[in-house]
Design a protein around this motif. Structure first.
Motif, PDB file in Angstrom:
ATOM      1  N   GLN A  33      69.852 -18.901  37.193  1.00  0.00           N
ATOM      2  CA  GLN A  33      69.857 -20.162  37.927  1.00  0.00           C
ATOM      3  C   GLN A  33      69.336 -21.457  36.980  1.00  0.00           C
ATOM      4  N   PHE A  34      68.586 -21.223  36.003  1.00  0.00           N
ATOM      5  CA  PHE A  34      67.888 -22.110  35.049  1.00  0.00           C
ATOM      6  C   PHE A  34      68.821 -22.631  34.359  1.00  0.00           C
ATOM      7  N   ILE A  35      69.611 -21.792  33.569  1.00  0.00           N
ATOM      8  CA  ILE A  35      70.248 -22.053  32.370  1.00  0.00           C
ATOM      9  C   ILE A  35      71.374 -23.003  32.836  1.00  0.00           C
ATOM     10  N   GLY A  36      71.770 -24.111  31.908  1.00  0.00           N
ATOM     11  CA  GLY A  36      72.992 -24.857  32.301  1.00  0.00           C
ATOM     12  C   GLY A  36      72.615 -26.236  33.061  1.00  0.00           C
ATOM     13  N   SER A  37      71.243 -26.219  33.283  1.00  0.00           N
ATOM     14  CA  SER A  37      70.535 -27.406  34.263  1.00  0.00           C
ATOM     15  C   SER A  37      70.317 -28.383  32.914  1.00  0.00           C
ATOM     16  N   PHE A  38      70.273 -28.009  31.423  1.00  0.00           N
ATOM     17  CA  PHE A  38      69.987 -29.007  30.762  1.00  0.00           C
ATOM     18  C   PHE A  38      70.620 -28.659  29.314  1.00  0.00           C
ATOM     19  N   PRO A  39      72.074 -28.917  29.238  1.00  0.00           N
ATOM     20  CA  PRO A  39      72.705 -28.391  28.094  1.00  0.00           C
ATOM     21  C   PRO A  39      72.301 -29.128  26.699  1.00  0.00           C
ATOM     22  N   VAL A  40      72.178 -28.560  25.742  1.00  0.00           N
ATOM     23  CA  VAL A  40      72.055 -29.043  24.414  1.00  0.00           C
ATOM     24  C   VAL A  40      72.728 -28.658  23.336  1.00  0.00           C
ATOM     25  N   ILE A  41      72.927 -29.139  22.503  1.00  0.00           N
ATOM     26  CA  ILE A  41      73.763 -29.005  21.187  1.00  0.00           C
ATOM     27  C   ILE A  41      72.711 -28.972  19.983  1.00  0.00           C
ATOM     28  N   ILE A  42      72.765 -27.756  19.228  1.00  0.00           N
ATOM     29  CA  ILE A  42      71.642 -27.502  18.038  1.00  0.00           C
ATOM     30  C   ILE A  42      72.218 -27.246  16.717  1.00  0.00           C
ATOM     31  N   PHE A  43      71.562 -28.059  15.888  1.00  0.00           N
ATOM     32  CA  PHE A  43      71.742 -27.611  14.400  1.00  0.00           C
ATOM     33  C   PHE A  43      70.355 -27.328  13.930  1.00  0.00           C
ATOM     34  N   LEU A  44      70.321 -26.147  13.253  1.00  0.00           N
ATOM     35  CA  LEU A  44      69.167 -25.370  12.749  1.00  0.00           C
ATOM     36  C   LEU A  44      69.730 -25.195  11.071  1.00  0.00           C
ATOM     37  N   PRO A  45      68.579 -25.322  10.132  1.00  0.00           N
ATOM     38  CA  PRO A  45      68.858 -25.114   8.705  1.00  0.00           C
ATOM     39  C   PRO A  45      69.725 -23.767   8.439  1.00  0.00           C
ATOM     40  N   GLN A  46      69.056 -22.757   9.273  1.00  0.00           N
ATOM     41  CA  GLN A  46      69.877 -21.471   8.947  1.00  0.00           C
ATOM     42  C   GLN A  46      71.363 -21.660   9.563  1.00  0.00           C
ATOM     43  N   ASP A  47      71.764 -22.520  10.410  1.00  0.00           N
ATOM     44  CA  ASP A  47      73.023 -22.651  10.404  1.00  0.00           C
ATOM     45  C   ASP A  47      74.069 -22.665   9.327  1.00  0.00           C
ATOM     46  N   LEU A  48      73.465 -23.127   8.355  1.00  0.00           N
ATOM     47  CA  LEU A  48      74.341 -23.437   7.312  1.00  0.00           C
ATOM     48  C   LEU A  48      75.122 -22.332   6.628  1.00  0.00           C
ATOM     49  N   SER A  49      74.376 -20.960   6.887  1.00  0.00           N
ATOM     50  CA  SER A  49      75.096 -19.661   6.643  1.00  0.00           C
ATOM     51  C   SER A  49      76.025 -19.291   7.598  1.00  0.00           C
TER      52      SER A  49
END
Length: 370
Positions: A110-126
């Motif tokens: 019920q909680f998830i989806g209340s506040f959508p975000v898009i994330i970039f983290l340094p490890q995403d470069l792999s």
């Protein structure tokens, strides 16, 4: 949608902190030395969106040293001007995690989806050259936020997978018979088929405009495609579920030898290819970063379309390997979104609110837009 406030209690290196975000300020920069706590602030914001850390698999890691619990609260304002107080609390003993919306306890689904975000983290470069788990997470992180059914089935799939793997070990020990796998194969196929079809739908959506998005970053690649590699081929739920069950049966002997489930969406993978060549084999690190950013912006559009809200954007050290032209390009494309980013580098190109972070202490100053 925008985040109006963030309150941390015993979270990472913050014993008690409250940040207020002025509605007229869309860009917020956390600036400071390495280890000062910049990424911890982004992690706290992401926690309110994802129900878990975007960095660690262990909730205990987010508790301040020698503390017994942490609490993260965020006040969110939506496009219709309604407000919600989102809260996540975790305690060490007894181990318990709880979610609240406006003070009322709710389940994680019920909680998830209340506040959508898009994330970039340094490890995403792999993303393109790293293990398949990173690429699966790239899709799961978005789909869990925008599709309630996907999050429910994702949790169910993980639970059933754990049960099936435990069963394989007990069969190897002679404690159970192989026929016991039939029920769990059906359950795994039911939940897994939902995941596969949702991932394929998102991949096809990204494929439509990925080339145009890359052109916006100055990367001219013809015939760029995202390709999903999976152990099944069907595209309708009923046929896919039936095929999945047969696939599990076909690989059962191997699974019994390995003592784990070797096929399914938890083992699937995808790649980004140009003229049939995986970009991980020829693209420079800078090109891969730009390609990742292009996909990130496509995710941003996808979430906005699905949720009818502009998601919050979290960028951790995204500019460390981008020249000034591409930095300004990214900021220009993010106009209209509330953006939180961290950096140890120069603040010269940034306007908006600069938060100076030093060993868990935070001070704000507003700079004019360049």
């Amino acid at each position: 949608m925008r985040l109006r406030s963030l309150t941390l209690e015993q979270f990472r290196n913050y014993s008690s902190t409250e940040l207020l975000f002025a509605p007229e300020q869309k860009l917020h920069l956390f600036h400071g030395e390495n280890g000062s706590g910049k990424t911890n602030l982004l992690e706290a914001i992401a926690l309110l969106a994802l129900t878990k850390s975007c960095r660690s698999t262990n909730d205990e890691d987010m508790i301040l040293w020698d503390a017994t619990h942490f609490r993260v609260q965020g006040m969110v304002e939506y496009v219709d001007s309604t407000m919600k107080m989102l809260e996540c609390v975790f305690q060490r003993f007894p181990r318990r995690k709880a979610f609240f919306i406006n003070g009322v306890r709710v389940s994680s689904t019920q909680f998830i989806g209340s506040f959508p975000v898009i994330i970039f983290l340094p490890q995403d470069l792999s993303l393109f050259s790293g293990p398949p788990a990173i690429r699966r997470q790239f899709f799961d992180r978005v789909l869990c936020q925008v599709l309630p059914e996907y999050f429910r089935e994702f949790l169910q799939y993980s639970k059933v997978l754990k049960q099936r793997n435990a069963l394989l070990r007990r069969i190897a020990q002679g404690m159970l018979k192989e026929i016991e796998l039939d029920f769990w194969d059906e359950e795994l196929a039911k939940a897994g088929s939902v995941l596969i079809l949702a991932r394929l739908e998102l991949l096809e959506t990204l494929n439509v405009t990925v080339r145009e998005e890359l052109l916006g970053f100055g990367v001219e690649w013809e015939n760029i495609t995202l390709s999903w590699k999976r152990s099944t081929s069907e595209r309708s739920f009923d046929l896919l579920k039936k095929e999945f069950v047969q696939c599990l049966l076909h690989h059962r002997a191997r699974d019994r030898a390995l003592l784990y489930t070797s096929v399914g969406p938890h083992r699937d993978d995808w790649s980004c290819e140009v003229n049939g060549r995986n970009i991980a084999t020829f693209a420079s690190r800078g090109q891969q970063r730009l390609c990742f950013l292009a996909l990130l912006f496509l995710q941003l559009s996808y979430v906005e379309l699905r949720c009818l809200q502009k998601p919050i954007v979290l960028l951790d050290d995204v500019f460390s390997e981008l020249d000034c032209i591409h930095q300004e390009c990214v900021l220009r494309m993010l106009e209209g979104y509330q953006v939180f980013l961290s950096t140890v580098h120069s603040r010269d190109i940034f306007g908006g609110c600069i938060w100076s972070v030093s060993e868990g202490r935070i001070q704000a100053e507003v700079l004019p837009k360049k």
